[in-house]
Motif scaffolding. Structure first.
Motif, PDB file in Angstrom:
ATOM      1  N   ARG A 198      25.064  49.742  38.234  1.00  0.00           N
ATOM      2  CA  ARG A 198      24.924  49.751  39.698  1.00  0.00           C
ATOM      3  C   ARG A 198      26.196  50.287  40.342  1.00  0.00           C
ATOM      4  NH1 ARG A 198      20.609  46.706  41.525  1.00  0.00           N
ATOM      5  NH2 ARG A 198      19.668  45.385  39.947  1.00  0.00           N
ATOM      6  N   GLY A 199      26.091  50.655  41.581  1.00  0.00           N
ATOM      7  CA  GLY A 199      27.256  51.115  42.328  1.00  0.00           C
ATOM      8  C   GLY A 199      27.784  52.454  41.855  1.00  0.00           C
ATOM      9  N   VAL A 200      26.904  53.331  41.429  1.00  0.00           N
ATOM     10  CA  VAL A 200      27.303  54.637  40.911  1.00  0.00           C
ATOM     11  C   VAL A 200      27.504  55.601  42.069  1.00  0.00           C
ATOM     12  CG1 VAL A 200      26.556  56.573  39.496  1.00  0.00           C
ATOM     13  CG2 VAL A 200      26.061  54.256  38.775  1.00  0.00           C
ATOM     14  N   ASN A 201      28.608  56.297  42.046  1.00  0.00           N
ATOM     15  CA  ASN A 201      28.879  57.325  43.044  1.00  0.00           C
ATOM     16  C   ASN A 201      28.596  58.671  42.394  1.00  0.00           C
ATOM     17  OD1 ASN A 201      29.750  58.863  45.135  1.00  0.00           O
ATOM     18  ND2 ASN A 201      31.914  58.391  44.875  1.00  0.00           N
ATOM     19  N   VAL A 202      27.429  59.222  42.687  1.00  0.00           N
ATOM     20  CA  VAL A 202      27.012  60.468  42.056  1.00  0.00           C
ATOM     21  C   VAL A 202      27.677  61.638  42.757  1.00  0.00           C
ATOM     22  CG1 VAL A 202      25.048  61.920  41.491  1.00  0.00           C
ATOM     23  CG2 VAL A 202      24.816  59.449  41.454  1.00  0.00           C
ATOM     24  N   GLY A 203      28.342  62.469  41.973  1.00  0.00           N
ATOM     25  CA  GLY A 203      28.980  63.661  42.519  1.00  0.00           C
ATOM     26  C   GLY A 203      28.040  64.845  42.492  1.00  0.00           C
ATOM     27  N   ARG A 204      28.598  65.989  42.681  1.00  0.00           N
ATOM     28  CA  ARG A 204      27.820  67.214  42.685  1.00  0.00           C
ATOM     29  C   ARG A 204      27.183  67.443  41.316  1.00  0.00           C
ATOM     30  NH1 ARG A 204      29.935  72.973  44.938  1.00  0.00           N
ATOM     31  NH2 ARG A 204      27.905  73.977  44.844  1.00  0.00           N
ATOM     32  N   PHE A 205      25.942  67.870  41.307  1.00  0.00           N
ATOM     33  CA  PHE A 205      25.176  68.151  40.089  1.00  0.00           C
ATOM     34  C   PHE A 205      25.031  66.928  39.196  1.00  0.00           C
ATOM     35  CE2 PHE A 205      27.364  72.220  41.074  1.00  0.00           C
ATOM     36  CZ  PHE A 205      26.258  72.867  41.587  1.00  0.00           C
ATOM     37  N   GLY A 206      25.062  65.727  39.764  1.00  0.00           N
ATOM     38  CA  GLY A 206      24.849  64.507  39.000  1.00  0.00           C
ATOM     39  C   GLY A 206      26.024  64.062  38.169  1.00  0.00           C
ATOM     40  N   ARG A 207      27.183  64.622  38.412  1.00  0.00           N
ATOM     41  CA  ARG A 207      28.358  64.235  37.635  1.00  0.00           C
ATOM     42  C   ARG A 207      28.936  62.929  38.153  1.00  0.00           C
ATOM     43  NH1 ARG A 207      30.636  70.230  37.802  1.00  0.00           N
ATOM     44  NH2 ARG A 207      29.412  71.038  36.076  1.00  0.00           N
ATOM     45  N   LEU A 208      29.329  62.090  37.224  1.00  0.00           N
ATOM     46  CA  LEU A 208      29.981  60.839  37.589  1.00  0.00           C
ATOM     47  C   LEU A 208      31.470  61.098  37.761  1.00  0.00           C
ATOM     48  CD1 LEU A 208      28.180  58.501  35.070  1.00  0.00           C
ATOM     49  CD2 LEU A 208      27.681  58.813  37.481  1.00  0.00           C
ATOM     50  N   PRO A 209      32.136  60.340  38.618  1.00  0.00           N
ATOM     51  CA  PRO A 209      33.565  60.562  38.827  1.00  0.00           C
ATOM     52  C   PRO A 209      34.376  60.282  37.567  1.00  0.00           C
ATOM     53  CG  PRO A 209      32.825  58.618  40.004  1.00  0.00           C
ATOM     54  CD  PRO A 209      31.620  59.259  39.436  1.00  0.00           C
ATOM     55  N   VAL A 210      35.440  61.018  37.395  1.00  0.00           N
ATOM     56  CA  VAL A 210      36.323  60.858  36.241  1.00  0.00           C
ATOM     57  C   VAL A 210      37.277  59.696  36.513  1.00  0.00           C
ATOM     58  CG1 VAL A 210      38.078  61.987  34.828  1.00  0.00           C
ATOM     59  CG2 VAL A 210      36.176  63.307  35.734  1.00  0.00           C
ATOM     60  N   THR A 211      37.398  58.775  35.556  1.00  0.00           N
ATOM     61  CA  THR A 211      38.306  57.642  35.720  1.00  0.00           C
ATOM     62  C   THR A 211      39.733  58.083  35.437  1.00  0.00           C
ATOM     63  OG1 THR A 211      38.096  56.952  33.426  1.00  0.00           O
ATOM     64  CG2 THR A 211      36.499  56.050  34.974  1.00  0.00           C
ATOM     65  N   ASP A 212      40.687  57.247  35.793  1.00  0.00           N
ATOM     66  CA  ASP A 212      42.097  57.571  35.565  1.00  0.00           C
ATOM     67  C   ASP A 212      42.404  57.735  34.082  1.00  0.00           C
ATOM     68  OD1 ASP A 212      42.646  57.530  38.281  1.00  0.00           O
ATOM     69  OD2 ASP A 212      43.205  55.412  38.261  1.00  0.00           O
ATOM     70  N   GLN A 241      40.318  58.692  31.700  1.00  0.00           N
ATOM     71  CA  GLN A 241      39.749  59.961  31.263  1.00  0.00           C
ATOM     72  C   GLN A 241      40.595  61.129  31.754  1.00  0.00           C
ATOM     73  OE1 GLN A 241      35.922  59.394  33.027  1.00  0.00           O
ATOM     74  NE2 GLN A 241      34.957  58.899  31.069  1.00  0.00           N
ATOM     75  N   ARG A 242      41.101  61.033  32.981  1.00  0.00           N
ATOM     76  CA  ARG A 242      41.915  62.119  33.534  1.00  0.00           C
ATOM     77  C   ARG A 242      43.212  62.288  32.737  1.00  0.00           C
ATOM     78  NH1 ARG A 242      40.808  63.994  38.165  1.00  0.00           N
ATOM     79  NH2 ARG A 242      40.025  62.027  38.981  1.00  0.00           N
ATOM     80  N   ARG A 243      43.859  61.162  32.380  1.00  0.00           N
ATOM     81  CA  ARG A 243      45.089  61.247  31.578  1.00  0.00           C
ATOM     82  C   ARG A 243      44.811  61.841  30.199  1.00  0.00           C
ATOM     83  NH1 ARG A 243      46.842  55.518  31.694  1.00  0.00           N
ATOM     84  NH2 ARG A 243      45.528  55.146  33.465  1.00  0.00           N
ATOM     85  N   LEU A 244      43.687  61.455  29.606  1.00  0.00           N
ATOM     86  CA  LEU A 244      43.318  62.007  28.305  1.00  0.00           C
ATOM     87  C   LEU A 244      43.072  63.508  28.400  1.00  0.00           C
ATOM     88  CD1 LEU A 244      42.567  61.604  25.329  1.00  0.00           C
ATOM     89  CD2 LEU A 244      40.242  61.108  26.082  1.00  0.00           C
ATOM     90  N   LEU A 245      42.361  63.934  29.435  1.00  0.00           N
ATOM     91  CA  LEU A 245      42.123  65.365  29.621  1.00  0.00           C
ATOM     92  C   LEU A 245      43.413  66.122  29.860  1.00  0.00           C
ATOM     93  CD1 LEU A 245      38.889  65.277  31.810  1.00  0.00           C
ATOM     94  CD2 LEU A 245      39.089  66.031  29.442  1.00  0.00           C
ATOM     95  N   ASP A 246      44.316  65.559  30.662  1.00  0.00           N
ATOM     96  CA  ASP A 246      45.615  66.207  30.903  1.00  0.00           C
ATOM     97  C   ASP A 246      46.401  66.347  29.617  1.00  0.00           C
ATOM     98  OD1 ASP A 246      44.990  66.438  33.567  1.00  0.00           O
ATOM     99  OD2 ASP A 246      46.151  64.670  34.184  1.00  0.00           O
ATOM    100  N   THR A 247      46.360  65.315  28.770  1.00  0.00           N
ATOM    101  CA  THR A 247      47.075  65.359  27.488  1.00  0.00           C
ATOM    102  C   THR A 247      46.493  66.421  26.582  1.00  0.00           C
ATOM    103  OG1 THR A 247      47.472  62.982  27.647  1.00  0.00           O
ATOM    104  CG2 THR A 247      47.761  63.982  25.486  1.00  0.00           C
ATOM    105  N   LEU A 248      45.178  66.530  26.540  1.00  0.00           N
ATOM    106  CA  LEU A 248      44.528  67.531  25.699  1.00  0.00           C
ATOM    107  C   LEU A 248      44.806  68.950  26.174  1.00  0.00           C
ATOM    108  CD1 LEU A 248      41.088  65.819  25.056  1.00  0.00           C
ATOM    109  CD2 LEU A 248      42.972  66.074  23.444  1.00  0.00           C
TER     110      LEU A 248
END
Length: 98
Positions: free
Chosen positions: A72-86, A88-95
């Protein structure tokens, strides 16, 4: 896109026996079945292969047969994408920096 099942016959009151199709910002997964008379709230994600009937609240994810709310409480972004958590963002930046 999923398929909306129903008949083309008109009911006695003139309404067609089909799901309510005024779903704003909803995403229906492949092979999902939305049964006639189903009401889906705005911003809902229906998982692939789900069988949806009855009323589904808005801003949630439903999955399964029969479909149940899994989040519940999902914030759907453009094209059904879910927001990236902090995290996940740090992991992506590291990669990307490696």
């Amino acid at each position: 896109m999923g398929r909306a099942t129903g008949t083309d016959r008109c009911a006695p009151d003139g309404w067609r026996d089909r799901p309510d199709r005024d779903w704003r910002g909803c995403f229906i997964g492949g092979n999902a079945v939305v049964l006639p008379g189903t009401r889906i709230g705005d911003g809902t994600i229906v998982a692939a292969g789900a069988r949806v009937s009855g009323a589904v609240p808005g801003d949630c994810i439903v999955a399964g047969n029969p479909a149940r709310v899994v989040r519940r409480g999902v914030n759907v972004g453009r094209f059904g994408r879910l927001p990236v958590t902090d995290v996940q963002r740090r992991l992506l930046d590291t990669l990307h920096s490696a």
